[in-house]
Write a protein that holds these residues in place. Structure first.
Motif, PDB file in Angstrom:
ATOM      1  N   SER A  62      11.549  -0.849   0.676  1.00  0.00           N
ATOM      2  CA  SER A  62      11.401  -2.240   0.277  1.00  0.00           C
ATOM      3  C   SER A  62      11.372  -2.351  -1.237  1.00  0.00           C
ATOM      4  CB  SER A  62      10.116  -2.819   0.876  1.00  0.00           C
ATOM      5  OG  SER A  62       9.035  -1.976   0.561  1.00  0.00           O
ATOM      6  N   ILE A  63      12.026  -3.376  -1.726  1.00  0.00           N
ATOM      7  CA  ILE A  63      12.110  -3.606  -3.168  1.00  0.00           C
ATOM      8  C   ILE A  63      11.603  -5.023  -3.427  1.00  0.00           C
ATOM      9  CG2 ILE A  63      13.633  -3.605  -5.184  1.00  0.00           C
ATOM     10  CD1 ILE A  63      15.665  -2.127  -3.147  1.00  0.00           C
ATOM     11  N   ALA A  64      10.487  -5.132  -4.149  1.00  0.00           N
ATOM     12  CA  ALA A  64       9.884  -6.447  -4.395  1.00  0.00           C
ATOM     13  C   ALA A  64      10.255  -6.947  -5.784  1.00  0.00           C
ATOM     14  CB  ALA A  64       8.364  -6.349  -4.267  1.00  0.00           C
ATOM     15  N   PHE A  65      10.709  -8.194  -5.861  1.00  0.00           N
ATOM     16  CA  PHE A  65      11.026  -8.828  -7.143  1.00  0.00           C
ATOM     17  C   PHE A  65       9.992  -9.921  -7.397  1.00  0.00           C
ATOM     18  CE2 PHE A  65      15.322  -7.282  -8.244  1.00  0.00           C
ATOM     19  CZ  PHE A  65      15.651  -6.619  -7.068  1.00  0.00           C
ATOM     20  N   ARG A  88      -0.721  -9.344  -4.184  1.00  0.00           N
ATOM     21  CA  ARG A  88      -1.079  -8.014  -4.692  1.00  0.00           C
ATOM     22  C   ARG A  88      -0.863  -6.939  -3.630  1.00  0.00           C
ATOM     23  NH1 ARG A  88      -6.675  -8.122  -7.775  1.00  0.00           N
ATOM     24  NH2 ARG A  88      -7.267  -7.885  -5.607  1.00  0.00           N
ATOM     25  N   THR A  89      -1.214  -7.284  -2.377  1.00  0.00           N
ATOM     26  CA  THR A  89      -1.031  -6.296  -1.305  1.00  0.00           C
ATOM     27  C   THR A  89       0.454  -6.017  -1.090  1.00  0.00           C
ATOM     28  OG1 THR A  89      -2.946  -7.307  -0.273  1.00  0.00           O
ATOM     29  CG2 THR A  89      -1.737  -5.710   1.040  1.00  0.00           C
ATOM     30  N   VAL A  90       1.274  -7.075  -1.119  1.00  0.00           N
ATOM     31  CA  VAL A  90       2.719  -6.876  -0.947  1.00  0.00           C
ATOM     32  C   VAL A  90       3.241  -5.980  -2.079  1.00  0.00           C
ATOM     33  CG1 VAL A  90       4.968  -8.030  -1.079  1.00  0.00           C
ATOM     34  CG2 VAL A  90       3.160  -9.001   0.352  1.00  0.00           C
ATOM     35  N   ASP A 141       8.073  -0.232  -1.951  1.00  0.00           N
ATOM     36  CA  ASP A 141       8.502   1.055  -2.506  1.00  0.00           C
ATOM     37  C   ASP A 141       8.876   0.931  -3.985  1.00  0.00           C
ATOM     38  OD1 ASP A 141       8.381   2.844  -0.197  1.00  0.00           O
ATOM     39  OD2 ASP A 141       9.833   1.455   0.664  1.00  0.00           O
ATOM     40  N   GLU A 142       9.491  -0.196  -4.332  1.00  0.00           N
ATOM     41  CA  GLU A 142       9.874  -0.419  -5.727  1.00  0.00           C
ATOM     42  C   GLU A 142       9.446  -1.816  -6.112  1.00  0.00           C
ATOM     43  OE1 GLU A 142      12.016   1.607  -7.742  1.00  0.00           O
ATOM     44  OE2 GLU A 142      12.343   3.125  -6.199  1.00  0.00           O
ATOM     45  N   VAL A 143       8.974  -1.987  -7.364  1.00  0.00           N
ATOM     46  CA  VAL A 143       8.648  -3.325  -7.851  1.00  0.00           C
ATOM     47  C   VAL A 143       9.514  -3.607  -9.076  1.00  0.00           C
ATOM     48  CG1 VAL A 143       6.839  -4.799  -8.834  1.00  0.00           C
ATOM     49  CG2 VAL A 143       6.267  -3.175  -7.015  1.00  0.00           C
ATOM     50  N   VAL A 144      10.062  -4.821  -9.130  1.00  0.00           N
ATOM     51  CA  VAL A 144      10.868  -5.228 -10.269  1.00  0.00           C
ATOM     52  C   VAL A 144      10.245  -6.486 -10.861  1.00  0.00           C
ATOM     53  CG1 VAL A 144      13.175  -5.846 -11.073  1.00  0.00           C
ATOM     54  CG2 VAL A 144      12.922  -4.384  -9.041  1.00  0.00           C
ATOM     55  N   ILE A 145       9.849  -6.413 -12.136  1.00  0.00           N
ATOM     56  CA  ILE A 145       9.296  -7.594 -12.808  1.00  0.00           C
ATOM     57  C   ILE A 145      10.417  -8.227 -13.631  1.00  0.00           C
ATOM     58  CG2 ILE A 145       7.604  -8.419 -14.496  1.00  0.00           C
ATOM     59  CD1 ILE A 145       5.863  -6.003 -13.793  1.00  0.00           C
ATOM     60  N   LEU A 169      -0.538  -3.250 -12.021  1.00  0.00           N
ATOM     61  CA  LEU A 169       0.233  -2.527 -11.004  1.00  0.00           C
ATOM     62  C   LEU A 169       0.107  -1.015 -11.170  1.00  0.00           C
ATOM     63  CD1 LEU A 169       3.346  -4.867 -10.778  1.00  0.00           C
ATOM     64  CD2 LEU A 169       1.668  -4.424  -8.981  1.00  0.00           C
ATOM     65  N   ARG A 170      -0.036  -0.558 -12.416  1.00  0.00           N
ATOM     66  CA  ARG A 170      -0.266   0.889 -12.614  1.00  0.00           C
ATOM     67  C   ARG A 170      -1.555   1.296 -11.919  1.00  0.00           C
ATOM     68  NH1 ARG A 170       1.441   0.499 -18.363  1.00  0.00           N
ATOM     69  NH2 ARG A 170       3.529   1.401 -18.464  1.00  0.00           N
ATOM     70  N   LYS A 171      -2.562   0.391 -11.971  1.00  0.00           N
ATOM     71  CA  LYS A 171      -3.843   0.727 -11.330  1.00  0.00           C
ATOM     72  C   LYS A 171      -3.728   0.717  -9.807  1.00  0.00           C
ATOM     73  CE  LYS A 171      -7.320  -0.576 -14.698  1.00  0.00           C
ATOM     74  NZ  LYS A 171      -7.201  -1.852 -15.385  1.00  0.00           N
ATOM     75  N   ILE A 172      -3.025  -0.296  -9.258  1.00  0.00           N
ATOM     76  CA  ILE A 172      -2.989  -0.345  -7.787  1.00  0.00           C
ATOM     77  C   ILE A 172      -1.880   0.528  -7.197  1.00  0.00           C
ATOM     78  CG2 ILE A 172      -4.208  -2.526  -7.402  1.00  0.00           C
ATOM     79  CD1 ILE A 172      -1.647  -4.006  -7.262  1.00  0.00           C
ATOM     80  N   ARG A 173      -1.004   1.060  -8.054  1.00  0.00           N
ATOM     81  CA  ARG A 173       0.032   1.993  -7.575  1.00  0.00           C
ATOM     82  C   ARG A 173      -0.019   3.263  -8.428  1.00  0.00           C
ATOM     83  NH1 ARG A 173       4.424  -0.589  -5.152  1.00  0.00           N
ATOM     84  NH2 ARG A 173       5.838   0.895  -6.108  1.00  0.00           N
ATOM     85  N   PRO A 174      -1.175   3.938  -8.415  1.00  0.00           N
ATOM     86  CA  PRO A 174      -1.346   5.042  -9.375  1.00  0.00           C
ATOM     87  C   PRO A 174      -0.360   6.191  -9.169  1.00  0.00           C
ATOM     88  CG  PRO A 174      -3.121   5.050  -7.746  1.00  0.00           C
ATOM     89  CD  PRO A 174      -2.326   3.795  -7.517  1.00  0.00           C
ATOM     90  N   ASN A 175       0.165   6.330  -7.958  1.00  0.00           N
ATOM     91  CA  ASN A 175       1.036   7.485  -7.707  1.00  0.00           C
ATOM     92  C   ASN A 175       2.501   7.105  -7.617  1.00  0.00           C
ATOM     93  OD1 ASN A 175      -1.329   9.026  -7.524  1.00  0.00           O
ATOM     94  ND2 ASN A 175      -1.599   8.286  -5.421  1.00  0.00           N
ATOM     95  N   ASP A 176       2.833   5.909  -8.108  1.00  0.00           N
ATOM     96  CA  ASP A 176       4.227   5.465  -8.025  1.00  0.00           C
ATOM     97  C   ASP A 176       4.837   5.341  -9.410  1.00  0.00           C
ATOM     98  OD1 ASP A 176       4.937   4.589  -5.107  1.00  0.00           O
ATOM     99  OD2 ASP A 176       2.845   4.039  -5.438  1.00  0.00           O
ATOM    100  N   LYS A 177       6.170   5.217  -9.392  1.00  0.00           N
ATOM    101  CA  LYS A 177       6.875   4.971 -10.646  1.00  0.00           C
ATOM    102  C   LYS A 177       6.392   3.651 -11.234  1.00  0.00           C
ATOM    103  CE  LYS A 177      11.024   4.920  -9.172  1.00  0.00           C
ATOM    104  NZ  LYS A 177      12.305   5.010  -8.583  1.00  0.00           N
ATOM    105  N   VAL A 178       6.467   3.533 -12.554  1.00  0.00           N
ATOM    106  CA  VAL A 178       6.162   2.259 -13.211  1.00  0.00           C
ATOM    107  C   VAL A 178       7.176   1.224 -12.707  1.00  0.00           C
ATOM    108  CG1 VAL A 178       6.021   1.153 -15.480  1.00  0.00           C
ATOM    109  CG2 VAL A 178       5.363   3.543 -15.206  1.00  0.00           C
ATOM    110  N   PRO A 179       6.737  -0.040 -12.528  1.00  0.00           N
ATOM    111  CA  PRO A 179       7.706  -1.054 -12.083  1.00  0.00           C
ATOM    112  C   PRO A 179       8.894  -1.164 -13.054  1.00  0.00           C
ATOM    113  CG  PRO A 179       5.476  -1.906 -11.939  1.00  0.00           C
ATOM    114  CD  PRO A 179       5.381  -0.573 -12.612  1.00  0.00           C
ATOM    115  N   HIS A 180      10.022  -1.572 -12.507  1.00  0.00           N
ATOM    116  CA  HIS A 180      11.193  -1.815 -13.355  1.00  0.00           C
ATOM    117  C   HIS A 180      11.029  -3.155 -14.056  1.00  0.00           C
ATOM    118  CE1 HIS A 180      13.345   1.437 -11.389  1.00  0.00           C
ATOM    119  NE2 HIS A 180      13.124   0.892 -10.209  1.00  0.00           N
ATOM    120  N   LEU A 181      11.658  -3.277 -15.234  1.00  0.00           N
ATOM    121  CA  LEU A 181      11.635  -4.543 -15.959  1.00  0.00           C
ATOM    122  C   LEU A 181      13.066  -5.048 -16.136  1.00  0.00           C
ATOM    123  CD1 LEU A 181      10.216  -6.702 -17.782  1.00  0.00           C
ATOM    124  CD2 LEU A 181      10.548  -5.112 -19.692  1.00  0.00           C
ATOM    125  N   ILE A 182      13.272  -6.333 -15.857  1.00  0.00           N
ATOM    126  CA  ILE A 182      14.568  -6.967 -16.148  1.00  0.00           C
ATOM    127  C   ILE A 182      14.312  -8.144 -17.081  1.00  0.00           C
ATOM    128  CG2 ILE A 182      16.500  -8.285 -15.184  1.00  0.00           C
ATOM    129  CD1 ILE A 182      16.271  -6.677 -12.634  1.00  0.00           C
TER     130      ILE A 182
END
Ligand SMILES: Nc1ncnc2c1ncn2[C@@H]1O[C@H](COP(=O)(O)OP(=O)(O)O)[C@@H](O)[C@H]1O
Ligand SMILES: [Mg+2]
Length: 425
Positions: free
Chosen positions: A167-170, A295-297, A302-306, A325-338
Motif C-alpha cells: 500500500s502506498i499512502a499519499f 495516523r493509523t493508516v 508500506d510507503e508514505v508520500v507527502i 512519521l519517523r517516530k511512528i514508523r521507526p523501522n521504515d524508510k523516511v516518507p517520500h517528498l513530492i
C-alpha cells in the motif's frame, strides 16, 4: 489410429480421470486475488492444463496469459515488458544447465515476481538449488491442473503466504496542494505501466474527488466497506469496486455530506487488510488531517508520500509530519517528498533547495504548476498521461510510479551475480 496417437490419447484420458478424482482438493480453495500470471509452455500437455486452470472459477480475477515456449521465450518477452506477479515456465533443462538457463530471465525479472518451474527431472538437489535461489516451486511433469492451482494458492492465498499487496499512502502537507491529483495519476500510472492490478481507495469520504477525476459515478464504495467491517471480505469488496481502466479499480468516496464522518483509530484497518489480500498494489488517497485514524493508516502503509507546495506553511507542516512519521514508523524508510505546483506565476516561493535543506530529504519529484494541463485533465475526467502523454509532467508521473513501487532502486541493485539476481526472499 497409430499406436503413438493411441498412447497420447490414452495418457491424456488418464490425466483427465486422475484430475477428476483430485478435484475435491480444490473444493476449499479460496479464489486467487487480482494477480497477473504468464505461463510459458513447451508441451501441449502443460498448455492444456493451463487452459483448464483459466476456466476455473477460482481464477476469475486472475489475468492469465499462456504462451508456447520456454525460458528463452520468457527472457525475451520480459526484456521489453514488465514481469507479471507470477511466471510459470516449463523447461526440459537438467540440474547442470537449469540455473544458467534462468540467468537471462533473472536479469529482467522484477524481484516481486514469483516463479514456478515445471521440469522433467525428479532431482531433490536441483529442487533445493532452485528454492535457495528464490524460485517459489519446482514441479515435475506430469503435472495436473490441481497441482498448478495448489501451487498458486500456496504462494498467493494460504494464510501463511507472505502478504500479496503493497500500500502506498499519499497525503498533502496542506489542503489543496494536489495530493489527490498526484495519488490518482500514480495509481493510473502503476496500473498502466506495469499491467499491475491496482486499487485506488479514496479515504476522503466527504469531499473525495477520485470519482470526478476518473469520470465515474459509483456507489459509496469506501463508506460501505468502513461502516460494515463485519461483512467485509474479498467478495464484498469486489462489489464495491468500480473499474476505471484495464488494471485500475476505484474504491470511491461517497462525497456526500448527509452524515458526519467520525472514525475510531482502527476504523480503516479491516479495509486495508482486505485490500492487501485482493490486489498487488493499493494507492490510498488520505485527506489532509491528523486524527487517530489518519495516523493509523499512515503508520500501517508500506510507503508514505507527502505532497507539498513550496511555501512556509507547507515547509513547517512537512517538517512536523516527517518528524511524527519517523517516530511512528521507526523501522521504515523516511516518507517520500513530492514538491508540487512549483513555479506558480507571481507567487513568492521558497526555492527547492531551501525547502529541502532543513528537512534533510531529497524530493523524488518536482512537478511544475501548469494550470492548463491539470485543469484540462480534471475537467475531462482523464489523467495527465492520457491528456498529454508526451509532456514532461507525464514522464514525471511515470518516474514516481517506478520509485514508489521500488522498480527503480531495484534496477540499480542488479549487480550481484546469478545468486543475487535470482534471490528474492
Ligand atoms: N501541478 C499543478 N498545477 C496546476 N494545478 C494543479 C497541480 N496539481 C494539482 N493541481 C490542482 O490543484 C487542485 C487541488 O488538487 P487536489 O489534488 O484536490 O489537492 P489535495 O488533495 O491536496 O487537496 C485541483 O484543482 C488540481 O487540479
Ligand atoms: Mg485530496
Amino acid at each position: 489410429m497409430s499406436t503413438v496417437d493411441y498412447e497420447i490419447k490414452n495418457t491424456s484420458e488418464l490425466r483427465h480421470a486422475e484430475e477428476a478424482m483430485r478435484m475435491g482438493e480444490l473444493e476449499n480453495m479460496r479464489p486467487l486475488p487480482r494477480i497477473s500470471v504468464h505461463a510459458f509452455c513447451e508441451s501441449e500437455g502443460l498448455q492444456r492444463v493451463m487452459e483448464r486452470c483459466a476456466n476455473d472459477r477460482r481464477m476469475s480475477k486472475v489475468s492469465l496469459r499462456i504462451t508456447s515456449g520456454g525460458t528463452a521465450a520468457a527472457a525475451n518477452m520480459f526484456s521489453s515488458t514488465p514481469t507479471p506477479n507470477l511466471i510459470i515456465i516449463e523447461t526440459r533443462a537438467n540440474s547442470a544447465s537449469l540455473l544458467a538457463e534462468l540467468a537471462p530471465l533473472a536479469a529482467v525479472c522484477d524481484p516481486s515476481t514469483k516463479v514456478i518451474i515445471v521440469g522433467y527431472y525428479n532431482d531433490i538437489g536441483l529442487y533445493r538449488d532452485l528454492i535457495r535461489n528464490g524460485i517459489s516451486e519446482y514441479m515435475v511433469q506430469p503435472v495436473a491442473m490441481p497441482d498448478i492451482m495448489g501451487a498458486m494458492a500456496t504462494i498467493f492465498v494460504d494464510p501463511e503466504a507472505e502478504p500479496l499487496g503493497r500500500s502506498i499512502a499519499f497525503i498533502g502537507a496542506k489542503g489543496g496542494v494536489g495530493a489527490s491529483t498526484i495519488a490518482h495519476n500514480c495509481a493510473f500510472g502503476i496500473s498502466n505501466l506495469f499491467s499491475t492490478e491496482t486499487i485506488l481507495a479514496d479515504l476522503d469520504l466527504p469531499y473525495g474527488t477520485a470519482n470526478i477525476d476518473f469520470d465515474q459515478d459509483p456507489a459509496q464504495g469506501i463508506a460501505e466497506a468502513v461502516f460494515a467491517p463485519e461483512r467485509l471480505d474479498e467478495v464484498f469488496l469486489d462489489r464495491l469496486l468500480t473499474k476505471c481502466s484495464e488494471h485500475l479499480s476505484l474504491l470511491a468516496a461517497p462525497s456526500l455530506l448527509d452524515r458526519a464522518y467520525d472514525f475510531e483509530g482502527q476504523a480503516f484497518q479491516p479495509v486495508m487488510d482486505v485490500l492487501q489480500r485482493s490486489a498487488p498494489v493499493t494507492v490510498l488517497d488520505v485527506p489532509h488531517a491528523w486524527s487517530d485514524w489518519t495516523r493509523t493508516v499512515l503508520s500501517s502503509a508500506d510507503e508514505v508520500v507527502i505532497c507539498a507546495v513550496p511555501d512556509l506553511a507547507n515547509l513547517r507542516n512537512t517538517k512536523n509530519m516527517l518528524d511524527a512519521l519517523r517516530k511512528i514508523r521507526p523501522n521504515d524508510k523516511v516518507p517520500h517528498l513530492i514538491l508540487n505546483q512549483v513555479g506558480m506565476p507571481k507567487r513568492p516561493e521558497i526555492s527547492v533547495s531551501d525547502f529541502c535543506e532543513p528537512l534533510e530529504v531529497e524530493p523524488i519529484a518536482i512537478i511544475p504548476f501548469d494550470i492548463a494541463l491539470f485543469g484540462n485533465a480534471a475537467n475531462s475526467g482523464r489523467m495527465i498521461s492520457e491528456v498529454d502523454p508526451k509532456s514532461p509532467t507525464a514522464e514525471t508521473f511515470s518516474q514516481i510510479s517506478h520509485i514508489v513501487t521500488g522498480r527503480v532502486a531495484i534496477k540499480k541493485s542488479r549487480k550481484g551475480g546469478l545468486l543475487g539476481l535470482l534471490k528474492r526472499k
